[in-house]
Design an enzyme around this catalytic site. Structure first.
Site, PDB file in Angstrom:
ATOM      1  NE  ARG A   1       2.274   0.420  -0.412  1.00  0.00           N
ATOM      2  CZ  ARG A   1       1.272  -0.358  -0.131  1.00  0.00           C
ATOM      3  NH1 ARG A   1       1.379  -1.257   0.799  1.00  0.00           N
ATOM      4  NH2 ARG A   1       0.156  -0.245  -0.784  1.00  0.00           N
TER       5      ARG A   1
ATOM      6  CE  LYS B   1       1.545  -2.483  -3.746  1.00  0.00           C
ATOM      7  NZ  LYS B   1       0.383  -2.701  -4.641  1.00  0.00           N
TER       8      LYS B   1
ATOM      9  CG  ASP C   1       4.778   1.507   7.289  1.00  0.00           C
ATOM     10  OD1 ASP C   1       4.477   1.501   6.074  1.00  0.00           O
ATOM     11  OD2 ASP C   1       4.197   0.787   8.136  1.00  0.00           O
ATOM     12  N   GLY C   2       6.698   2.435   4.352  1.00  0.00           N
ATOM     13  CA  GLY C   2       7.333   1.619   3.316  1.00  0.00           C
ATOM     14  C   GLY C   2       6.951   0.148   3.372  1.00  0.00           C
TER      15      GLY C   2
ATOM     16  NE  ARG D   1       3.473  -3.987  -8.632  1.00  0.00           N
ATOM     17  CZ  ARG D   1       2.824  -2.900  -8.236  1.00  0.00           C
ATOM     18  NH1 ARG D   1       1.533  -2.960  -7.986  1.00  0.00           N
ATOM     19  NH2 ARG D   1       3.458  -1.769  -8.058  1.00  0.00           N
TER      20      ARG D   1
ATOM     21  NE  ARG E   1       3.916   3.212 -10.982  1.00  0.00           N
ATOM     22  CZ  ARG E   1       3.247   2.404 -10.176  1.00  0.00           C
ATOM     23  NH1 ARG E   1       1.984   2.653  -9.911  1.00  0.00           N
ATOM     24  NH2 ARG E   1       3.833   1.379  -9.625  1.00  0.00           N
TER      25      ARG E   1
ATOM     26  CG  ASP F   1      -0.859   7.345  -8.490  1.00  0.00           C
ATOM     27  OD1 ASP F   1      -1.881   8.018  -8.713  1.00  0.00           O
ATOM     28  OD2 ASP F   1      -0.707   6.681  -7.467  1.00  0.00           O
ATOM     29  CG  ASN F   2      -2.801   3.463  -8.551  1.00  0.00           C
ATOM     30  OD1 ASN F   2      -1.595   3.453  -8.277  1.00  0.00           O
ATOM     31  ND2 ASN F   2      -3.734   3.674  -7.653  1.00  0.00           N
TER      32      ASN F   2
ATOM     33  CG  ASP G   1      -0.481   0.315  -7.925  1.00  0.00           C
ATOM     34  OD1 ASP G   1       0.362  -0.594  -7.749  1.00  0.00           O
ATOM     35  OD2 ASP G   1      -0.208   1.509  -7.785  1.00  0.00           O
TER      36      ASP G   1
HETATM   37  P1  AMP Z   1      -1.295   3.517  -3.780  1.00  0.00           P
HETATM   38  O1  AMP Z   1      -2.528   4.041  -3.148  1.00  0.00           O
HETATM   39  O2  AMP Z   1      -0.882   2.156  -3.265  1.00  0.00           O
HETATM   40  O3  AMP Z   1      -1.338   3.556  -5.268  1.00  0.00           O
HETATM   41  O4  AMP Z   1      -0.119   4.477  -3.306  1.00  0.00           O
HETATM   42  C1  AMP Z   1      -0.098   5.847  -3.568  1.00  0.00           C
HETATM   43  C2  AMP Z   1       1.246   6.398  -3.166  1.00  0.00           C
HETATM   44  O5  AMP Z   1       1.460   6.236  -1.753  1.00  0.00           O
HETATM   45  C3  AMP Z   1       2.438   5.744  -3.827  1.00  0.00           C
HETATM   46  O6  AMP Z   1       3.410   6.725  -4.005  1.00  0.00           O
HETATM   47  C4  AMP Z   1       2.864   4.723  -2.807  1.00  0.00           C
HETATM   48  O7  AMP Z   1       4.211   4.344  -2.959  1.00  0.00           O
HETATM   49  C5  AMP Z   1       2.633   5.483  -1.509  1.00  0.00           C
HETATM   50  N1  AMP Z   1       2.419   4.587  -0.376  1.00  0.00           N
HETATM   51  C6  AMP Z   1       1.346   3.809  -0.129  1.00  0.00           C
HETATM   52  N2  AMP Z   1       1.489   3.133   1.022  1.00  0.00           N
HETATM   53  C7  AMP Z   1       2.691   3.471   1.542  1.00  0.00           C
HETATM   54  C8  AMP Z   1       3.427   3.110   2.717  1.00  0.00           C
HETATM   55  N3  AMP Z   1       2.951   2.237   3.605  1.00  0.00           N
HETATM   56  N4  AMP Z   1       4.641   3.673   2.896  1.00  0.00           N
HETATM   57  C9  AMP Z   1       5.142   4.544   2.007  1.00  0.00           C
HETATM   58  N5  AMP Z   1       4.499   4.920   0.886  1.00  0.00           N
HETATM   59  C10 AMP Z   1       3.289   4.400   0.643  1.00  0.00           C
HETATM   60 MG    MG Z   2      -0.172   3.073  -6.704  1.00  0.00          MG
END
Ligand code: AMP
Ligand code: MG
Length: 492
Positions: free
Chosen positions: A91, A111, A123-124, A174, A181, A250-251, A260
């Site tokens: 997203r 973001k 949903d991105g 951002r 990462r 990944d964070n 993140d």
């Molecule tokens: P995060 O927990 O924000 O570090 O996200 C973990 C993974 O989930 C990453 O690959 C994000 O891009 C993906 N992600 C989180 N929220 C969404 C969303 N609403 N739509 C698509 N991908 C998401």
């Molecule tokens: Mg992340």
């Protein structure tokens, strides 16, 4: 004429399996709710042009700025210890890189700007609450002097996103020294693509660690440098009472910036087992666990780099282990030095660590507020009459009195004046942190009443965390029992 950003993109020039080319999905009616004007200037952007309907369209991903080459980056990651071979920007969309006023390359990323090939079932999009939280906390971290990604803007999209309920959609712009990462290395490491790991490592060295480019063993040096930056970063978190909340690989940024901001929070009462995140049921990422988790994450990075370290696998493993072993000295050095400064000690003595630990233990037992204890201690260092302000933070003030006696004996061994000590302590012990109950209240006002005045005020106070700001003194206060926020949510 479309607004042009002075992009000079390098990541988009890497091989095509490093990312997916994808544009933001246009939104209904974008509205700019916050523009970080000083940061825009720092990035060589014109804040007046951004602060316009056209600027809002760009910052919400409705139109692309001139020069953009939008991509979603590929990465993998260990989430709560479980490996996911493909995550990627689900997203987020990188518009491109600019060179800032200090000559530093910075990513500009949206973001919440719509789905990408990495969205999986998401949903991105992003909801307003988490966008405001990331804006507030990342900018507060910057003002506190802690390496961090930054927030250039927050816009609302005019569309709703479906979470547990329907929520206003928003986009955060951002800024990061890069979005690479540990999980980016893992993406290629897991595929056995050593050429890609080497290309990524070369890109990272050129971008973040240029001093290593001539090193005899650049990949060993890279692992050592990332290890040192992560160790120092986590030490800074502990010294300021910060809990990241989701330290997945990944964070974890390769550049050593905090990245993140999800269910992150600052603790109020000092308690090393504090965990806020609603999804961290086992407390994996609790306050005191953060150093060992950082090392765990670095070990995953080292695994990816093994083929670059030596042809012989056993030799590579042994060398990686030697490098990872430097984490503990780096962390302890930074943490202990930081604690000494928080206590106003100019010199180093063997027992200092015990003295600091004794205070922390007394704080934990007495449920003392972490930030206020050190801030008020700073004033007590200048004038013993201020001791009463510190001791009242402890459930058992007598325990503090006993500790304070030891502390004053130690201070008496140093030649610096009380006034000098007070100044030094106030420069490292902030009055203002983004307290959770304040962050939540600001989000509520924005969501329920479309009222951004509380958000503006909180952000403004947090730009000067080390100044007293008497008119805003209440922002330094811990929550009343009924205001206490015990859980934070990813809100993705
Ligand atoms: P995060 O927990 O924000 O570090 O996200 C973990 C993974 O989930 C990453 O690959 C994000 O891009 C993906 N992600 C989180 N929220 C969404 C969303 N609403 N739509 C698509 N991908 C998401
Ligand atoms: Mg992340």
């Amino acid at each position: 004429m479309t607004l042009h950003f002075p992009f000079q993109n390098t990541y988009a020039a890497l091989p095509s399996n490093f990312f997916a080319r994808v544009a933001p999905t246009p939104v209904a009616s974008p509205r700019l709710i916050k523009l970080n004007r000083p940061l825009a200037l720092q990035l060589g952007l014109d804040p007046d042009r951004l602060d316009s309907p056209e600027g809002a369209e760009i910052l919400a991903g409705k139109t692309l700025p001139g020069g953009a080459d939008p991509i979603a980056m590929a990465y993998a990651g260990h989430q709560f210890g479980n490996f996911v071979p493909q995550l990627g920007d689900g997203r987020a969309i990188l518009l491109g890189e600019v060179i800032d006023q200090d000559g530093v390359r910075r990513d500009i990323q949206l973001k919440g700007s719509g789905p990408t090939p990495f969205s999986r079932r998401g949903d991105g999009r992003a909801a307003l609450g988490p966008v405001l939280r990331e804006y507030i906390v990342s900018e507060a971290m910057f003002a506190l002097g802690i390496p961090t990604t930054r927030s250039l803007a927050a816009t609302i999209t005019g569309e709703s996103v479906m979470r547990e309920t329907m929520l206003p959609g928003a986009v955060l712009t951002r800024v990061a020294s890069s979005h690479i990462r540990v999980g980016t290395f893992q993406y290629f490491g897991a595929r056995g693509d050593t050429d890609a790991v080497r290309q990524l490592a070369d890109h990272v060295i050129a971008r973040h660690y240029p001093e290593l480019s001539g090193a005899e063993r650049p990949y060993h040096a890279l692992l050592a440098a990332v290890t040192a930056r992560q160790a120092r970063l986590v030490a800074r978190w502990l010294l300021i009472g910060f809990i990241h909340g989701v330290m997945n690989t990944d964070n974890t940024s390769i550049s050593g910036e905090t990245i993140d901001y999800g269910p992150c929070a600052f603790m109020d009462d000092y308690d090393p087992s504090t965990v806020f995140s609603s999804i961290d049921e086992m407390g994996r990422y609790r306050y005191a666990h953060q150093p060992r988790i950082a090392l765990w994450n670095l070990t995953r990075l080292a695994e990816c780099l093994l083929p670059l370290l030596a042809d012989d696998q056993d030799k590579a493993v042994a060398e990686a282990q030697d490098t990872l072993a430097t984490f503990s000295d780096e962390f302890n050095g930074a943490y202990k030095e930081g604690l000494r400064k928080k206590l106003g000690l100019f010199s180093e003595r063997d027992d200092d660590q015990l003295l600091a630990q004794a205070l922390l233990d007394t704080m934990a037992k007495g449920h003392a507020d972490f930030t206020l204890t050190f801030r008020r201690l700073s004033d007590a260092a200048g004038d013993t009459a201020d001791d009463s302000n510190v001791r009242q933070l402890f459930a058992e003030p007598v325990a503090f009195d006993e500790w304070a006696l030891r502390w004053r004996q130690r201070l008496a061994e140093e030649p610096q004046s009380a006034a000098e000590r007070q100044i030094a302590m106030r420069a490292v012990n902030p009055a203002f942190i983004p307290r959770n109950h304040r962050v939540e209240a600001v989000i509520q006002a924005a969501m329920s009443n479309d009222d951004y005045a509380p958000f503006e005020e909180l952000v403004a106070v947090l730009t000067k965390p080390f100044e007293d700001q008497p008119a805003f003194a209440a922002y330094a206060d811990p929550p009343e029992p009924h205001e206490r926020v015990c859980q934070t949510f990813c809100g993705t």
